[in-house]
Design a protein around this motif. Structure first.
Motif, PDB file in Angstrom:
ATOM      1  N   TYR A 187       0.729  -1.083  -0.013  1.00 56.41           N
ATOM      2  CA  TYR A 187      -0.219   0.091  -0.201  1.00 56.41           C
ATOM      3  C   TYR A 187       0.736   1.310   0.039  1.00 56.41           C
ATOM      4  O   TYR A 187       2.183   1.195   0.410  1.00 56.41           O
ATOM      5  N   GLY A 221      -6.812   1.308  -0.186  1.00 58.59           N
ATOM      6  CA  GLY A 221      -6.953   2.713   0.565  1.00 58.59           C
ATOM      7  C   GLY A 221      -8.158   2.284   1.356  1.00 58.59           C
ATOM      8  O   GLY A 221      -8.651   1.415   2.291  1.00 58.59           O
ATOM      9  N   ARG A 255     -12.013  -0.031   5.408  1.00 57.20           N
ATOM     10  CA  ARG A 255     -10.662  -0.678   4.998  1.00 57.20           C
ATOM     11  C   ARG A 255     -11.090  -2.131   4.905  1.00 57.20           C
ATOM     12  O   ARG A 255     -11.849  -2.689   5.759  1.00 57.20           O
ATOM     13  N   ALA A 284     -11.130   2.457  -4.813  1.00 59.65           N
ATOM     14  CA  ALA A 284      -9.832   2.754  -3.880  1.00 59.65           C
ATOM     15  C   ALA A 284      -9.298   1.399  -3.151  1.00 59.65           C
ATOM     16  O   ALA A 284      -8.912   1.749  -1.817  1.00 59.65           O
ATOM     17  N   GLN A 318       0.794   7.204   2.047  1.00 60.75           N
ATOM     18  CA  GLN A 318      -0.172   8.205   2.391  1.00 60.75           C
ATOM     19  C   GLN A 318      -1.494   7.704   2.542  1.00 60.75           C
ATOM     20  O   GLN A 318      -2.349   8.249   3.219  1.00 60.75           O
ATOM     21  N   THR A 319      -1.869   6.400   2.377  1.00 57.33           N
ATOM     22  CA  THR A 319      -3.139   5.950   2.523  1.00 57.33           C
ATOM     23  C   THR A 319      -3.457   5.569   4.079  1.00 57.33           C
ATOM     24  O   THR A 319      -4.553   5.323   4.609  1.00 57.33           O
TER      25      THR A 319
END
Length: 349
Positions: free
Chosen positions: A100, A327, A189, A324, A103-104
């Motif tokens: 990943y 994320g 998530r 997404a 920033q996520t």
């Protein structure tokens, strides 16, 4: 929705179980609690979960024929992290589990799971977390060396953090932030791949409630290391076909939406079986299920892992569309239920 298999699936059951799955921490390699959860749920439906040496769960569903057994696999493990080291100020440096972008997870709440069984709350931050203090806070590169976890304990040194029982190698799970909206949207998530696990249990619930038997033996495999590449490297030798049930990626030139069943024709591991993929497309049409066929250039599945490990199988990949991915993910309950409907159509054919 259509007037065939999908409406007869228990949508409320599928969504309720999905919420339980999402709220159970399970980064790759730390899946004991979630496997316990699915074992308990399977037992309620009259099925037994057999645990493999590496921690995967397997459920065998006897079919009308023992010819050409089929496997359905989804993974219960998720993205997460592990404590890499304790810094001099008591905060943690961490190493990612799964792929990943940093920033996520910036600003995310998390839990540190110590080896003694204690959990400690924290927050993922940049090492330059305040624009009031650091002139380059906005431009500071979000990479492993520039990230930390601030613990919600009175600790200001490495020694004080160690006294909390925290040590390198402890697992870290992200707060899933589950939201189930009345209009069917599900955002959280780890919909990759707990939405697909819930779909598989929707299949089990339907089979038990309707007293039906698949056309051939079916083995459901719930893998625990998919996010690190080897979740389903082992497949029982009697299985001839394997459908990986994983999320459908959305974006760029892809046509899948959050309300579709995604049918993947090819990912980074190569094309999936022509006959199986064609059959899935035909069944989606027959059942009136919204679907899309796509190619994922930066994606691999548990079917890919099985093929790379030398399994002599045919393989396909389907799943609910998830926006997404890796994320702050979102899907729709329709896509999860319809994924279960397509799987049912396949195994009852």
């Amino acid at each position: 929705m259509n007037d065939r298999l999908a409406p007869s699936l228990d949508r409320a059951y599928i969504v309720s179980l999905l919420e339980k799955l999402l709220r159970t921490p399970s980064p790759s390699g730390f899946c004991m609690a979630v496997i316990d959860l699915v074992a308990e749920e399977a037992a309620k439906l009259g099925y037994t979960v057999e645990r493999t040496p590496k921690g995967n769960g397997m459920i065998v569903i006897p079919g009308a024929s023992d010819a050409d057994p089929i496997g359905l696999t989804a993974h219960v493990d998720t993205l997460g992290a592990m404590v890499r080291s304790i810094k001099s100020d008591g905060s943690l440096r961490f190493t990612p589990i799964g792929g990943y972008a940093m920033q996520t997870v910036e600003g995310e709440y998390c839990l540190v799971h110590t080896r003694s069984g204690r959990t400690v709350e924290g927050t993922v931050l940049s090492t330059k977390p305040s624009v009031h203090v650091y002139s380059d806070a906005r431009d500071w590169k979000r990479e492993e060396a520039n990230m930390m976890i601030r613990l919600d304990e009175l600790t200001g040194s490495k020694e004080e953090t160690e006294k909390l029982g925290i040590a390198p190698g402890d697992f870290i799970s992200w707060d899933p932030r589950v939201r189930l909206l009345d209009n069917g949207w599900i955002k959280s998530r780890h919909l990759d791949d707990k939405a697909s696990v819930a779909a598989l249990f929707g299949v089990l619930e339907w089979l038990r409630r309707e007293g039906r038997t698949p056309s051939r033996n079916v083995t459901i495999i719930l893998s625990t290391y998919e996010e690190v590449g080897h979740g389903n490297a082992y497949v029982p030798p009697d299985i001839t076909e394997l459908i990986a049930v994983d999320m459908g990626a959305i974006g760029d030139d892809l046509s899948t939406t959050e309300k579709d069943v995604s049918i993947c024709a090819k990912d980074s591991s190569g094309p999936y079986d022509y006959g199986m993929t064609t059959k899935l497309i035909e069944l989606a049409k027959r059942e009136g299920l919204p679907y899309a066929v796509d190619i994922y250039p930066f994606y691999g599945s548990d079917a890919s892992a099985a093929l790379r490990a030398g399994s002599n199988i045919r393989a396909a990949l389907i799943g609910p569309g998830v926006h997404a991915s890796h994320g702050m993910e979102r899907t729709h309950a329709d896509a999860v239920v319809n994924t279960a409907a397509l799987l049912l159509a396949y195994i009852m054919e």
